[in-house]
Design an enzyme around this catalytic site. Structure first.
Site, PDB file in Angstrom:
ATOM      1  N   CYS A 167     -98.551 -19.846  60.237  1.00 42.23           N
ATOM      2  CA  CYS A 167     -98.566 -19.146  58.950  1.00 42.23           C
ATOM      3  C   CYS A 167     -97.549 -18.012  58.905  1.00 42.23           C
ATOM      4  O   CYS A 167     -97.870 -16.856  59.189  1.00 42.23           O
ATOM      5  CB  CYS A 167     -99.950 -18.601  58.618  1.00 42.23           C
ATOM      6  SG  CYS A 167    -100.055 -17.998  56.910  1.00 42.23           S
ATOM      7  N   CYS A 347     -98.645 -21.133  51.836  1.00 46.82           N
ATOM      8  CA  CYS A 347     -98.945 -19.838  52.424  1.00 46.82           C
ATOM      9  C   CYS A 347     -99.456 -18.917  51.319  1.00 46.82           C
ATOM     10  O   CYS A 347     -98.656 -18.346  50.568  1.00 46.82           O
ATOM     11  CB  CYS A 347     -97.696 -19.253  53.077  1.00 46.82           C
ATOM     12  SG  CYS A 347     -98.038 -17.830  54.130  1.00 46.82           S
TER      13      CYS A 347
END
Length: 413
Positions: A167, A347
């Protein structure tokens, strides 16, 4: 063939029982219940890691991110609780730590990525105390929130290592949520905030940067690019950084802190380094579209361990699961592979408690919004926050890990 050999031979072996591995097993079972499938996973517990950013911001209960692995293994799938030490693709088998050899017709590698707490000298000794924390851990994410609540003034440093890591937006998400709380408590003006980023940009997909910069300015945060954390002295509350200037010259600088949020460097799992199925970097060497191995046609890879140049997120794994499931089963019956992965990753950039910039993108930075008519992908919205906090965790446990693939098919297929 002996009973032992039959017991240790499977139609599909899945290396890794994280999000990608469990999801793939459920997906395959939903398509063909007759498949003999094994998952190799040493861990007792399974985690929903995307929630840990919210834990660090005081918006999620960390206990809700953890379940026993045995409760998420799909029905009819064999769980081998062990670790892989060697891949032997020429013989279609692999060796486990406890000495067992497991044979397969097809192998799907989903071993994830290693979070290396030893890579930064001083980190392992001081993490979880002395103001040093990380949202990349079930154990330490609650300590982030403790530090945020208690910090009245001083210096708060947030770090971002070189790619790859899970991430890519998480380092700045930790900063934004902390800043929002300090702003709400009236303390923001008393706290110096820095994001020390080993990279050269705030976010790799430029379209999302303007919305993020609005919050950087709102929180009066300093962005330091080409600035990589290399060591920590927890007792002295100092951190050393390697800084590269515009001419490529490298120097070191020491910074004092009251709070330090660290994203540890990440790398391929040890079993993949120097493996015959991996490239020089240690990533499983696959075609980025089909996710089939470039040399061994009965091997696929998905999730954080594969060489596909997508963002390493659970959202990417969710799309890859469908591609691997359908392509693997097609190859198994000598049919053309029907699906291509488009590089999709997501994201949810949590810029404040209650608003998120929902960044969804594919190969080449192409924006691939799931709900363009509902959520503006280039703005911070409340709807994206509701999706991230309330809907996605439920979908993870009750859909992705159960073989239900709502909106999971890659675009263009």
């Amino acid at each position: 063939m002996s009973n032992t050999v039959r017991e240790n031979h499977f139609d599909v072996v899945i290396a890794g029982g994280g999000a990608a591995g469990i999801g793939l097993a459920a997906s395959l079972r939903s398509r063909d219940e007759s498949l003999k499938i094994a998952i190799i996973e040493p861990s007792d517990h399974h985690f929903y890691q995307p929630s840990w950013t919210l834990v660090g911001g005081g918006a999620f209960n960390v206990k809700s991110s953890k379940r026993l692995t045995k409760t998420v293994i799909p029905h009819g799938v064999t769980w081998l609780q062990d670790a892989i030490i060697n891949f032997n693709p020429e013989a279609n088998n692999l060796i486990l730590k406890q000495g067992k050899t497991v044979a397969y017709e097809f192998l799907a590698v989903a071993t994830g990525i290693k979070t290396d707490w030893d890579a930064i000298p001083g980190l392992k000794e001081t993490i979880g105390k002395n103001g040093v924390t990380s949202n990349y851990s079930y154990e330490y994410a609650p300590y982030t929130w403790e530090l945020v609540r208690n910090l009245k003034s001083g210096v708060a440093l947030f770090t971002q290592p070189p790619l790859p890591f899970k991430c890519p937006g998480a380092p700045q998400k930790a900063m934004y949520l902390s800043c929002f709380e300090w702003e709400k408590q009236g303390r923001l003006k008393n706290i110096k905030i820095e994001l020390n980023n080993a990279g050269s940009t705030l976010f790799a997909v430029a379209d999302f940067v303007p919305a993020l910069m609005d919050y950087v300015k709102r929180y009066n945060a300093t962005l330091n690019f080409n600035c990589n954390l290399i060591s920590i002295n927890g007792e002295k509350k100092t951190a050393n950084f390697e800084v590269k200037d515009g001419e490529g010259k490298i120097s070191q600088i020491e910074k004092s802190f009251d709070m330090l949020h660290v994203v540890p460097p990440q790398s391929p799992q040890e079993c993949l380094k120097n493996s015959p199925i991996s490239n020089a970097g240690g990533w499983v060497d696959v075609n980025q579209s089909t996710l089939q191995h470039l040399k061994y046609c009965n091997i696929f890879a998905l999730g954080d361990c594969c060489s596909s140049p997508n963002s390493k997120t659970v959202a990417a794994a969710r799309k890859q699961i469908v591609v691997v499931a359908e392509n693997l089963l097609a190859v198994r019956v000598n049919k053309p592979m029907p699906l291509n992965y488009d590089g999709y990753g997501s994201c949810p950039l949590t810029v404040e408690r209650g608003k998120i910039v929902l960044a969804e993108f594919g190969f080449g930075g192409k924006i691939i919004p799931t709900f363009p008519w509902l959520i503006n992908p280039l703005k911070a919205t409340k709807l994206a926050w509701i999706l991230k906090k309330n809907i996605l965790p439920w979908l993870y446990w009750n859909a992705m890990l159960k073989g239900k693939e709502w909106l999971a098919r890659p675009s263009g297929n």
